[in-house]
Design an enzyme around this catalytic site. Sequence first.
Site, short mmCIF file in Angstrom:
data_model
loop_
_atom_site.label_atom_id
_atom_site.label_comp_id
_atom_site.label_asym_id
_atom_site.label_seq_id
_atom_site.Cartn_x
_atom_site.Cartn_y
_atom_site.Cartn_z
CB SER A 10 -28.79 38.82 137.26
OG SER A 10 -29.10 38.77 138.65
CG ASN A 12 -37.58 35.63 134.50
OD1 ASN A 12 -36.73 34.82 134.86
ND2 ASN A 12 -38.85 35.53 134.85
CB ILE A 13 -36.31 41.59 131.82
CG1 ILE A 13 -37.83 41.38 131.87
CG2 ILE A 13 -35.97 42.67 130.80
CD1 ILE A 13 -38.62 42.60 132.31
CB CYS A 128 -43.73 43.32 128.30
SG CYS A 128 -44.88 42.89 129.64
CB THR A 165 -42.70 41.58 136.23
OG1 THR A 165 -41.70 41.63 135.20
CG2 THR A 165 -44.07 41.77 135.61
CB ALA A 167 -41.77 44.64 142.86
#
Length: 312
Positions: A10, A12-13, A128, A165, A167
């Site tokens: 849950s 950002n992505i 990304c 991201t 981590a």
Amino acid sequence: MKTKAAIIGSGNIGTDLMIKIIRTSLNLEMVAMVGIDPASDGLSRAERMNVATTAQGVDGLKAMDVYKDIKIVFDATSAGAHKHHNEVLRADGKQVIDLTPAAIGPYVVPPVNLDEHLDQGNMNMVTCGGQATIPMVHAVRRATDRVVYGEIVASISSKSAGPGTRANIDEFTETTRAAIESVGGAERGKAIIILNPAEPPMIMRDTVFTLSQGGDQDAIRASIEQMVESVQAYVPGYRLKQEVQFEVVGDNNPVNIPDIGPTAGLKTSIYLEVEGAAHYLPAYAGNLDIMTSAALKTAERWVETKLASKAT
């Protein structure tokens, strides 16, 4: 009738992907959002959008009444957590689309190899940076005899990089490098990510360098421009920042490529920027947009393929 889908993660992505599915998906119905922090913004937004939620992770998802009807699960957590999630979900026959750098399943970059792996139970979206740059490496490769080396630098706003991201920086660089080679077609690859703390936040920018042999500059430029259009079909904010640049590397001044040695050829420099659709974070977060758009396109295609096979 739409195919039911759930998202684990849950942050950002995951939140951006949830909003994309609800607002834009033709084939998917968003039915469950899974997290581990009951106070997360993603879970709160899901509740406001009438999506079932659990803060108990994958075990909480399995306990939901709707779980038996879910066909696709997106994992937007971390590479470490994904291994367990994949084992649980695949045992229950779920199609897994992995937005972490775990790389358990094959790498999928939609404009390059989308249809090659639709029969795989787990498909990996690389990173990304990989989604933004691997199409460019492939565009050079298909217009040349050989891409000896491909290097990418992905620069994103620090504000767009959540805990998952951050981590997974090591996994990001290794997974992207591997996909530059196996999907992009470079014999050797390298990936660098930069988290830029600039204020106001900077838009996602990506630089791609290749060293190739064979082919000519006009053919390479045309291939790159065609590939940009292919990516823009599902990521409208994806564009060349400036003209493609070329530099001839002669035999008198070769580049030393690790494990290959001194190499001459044509250096191609490609400068990109990715403006996000601002479904969740503002438009500077193009890294979210290209990752979630690639995952959604892959899922949509998977559903279309399965429906077509049932129809025949």
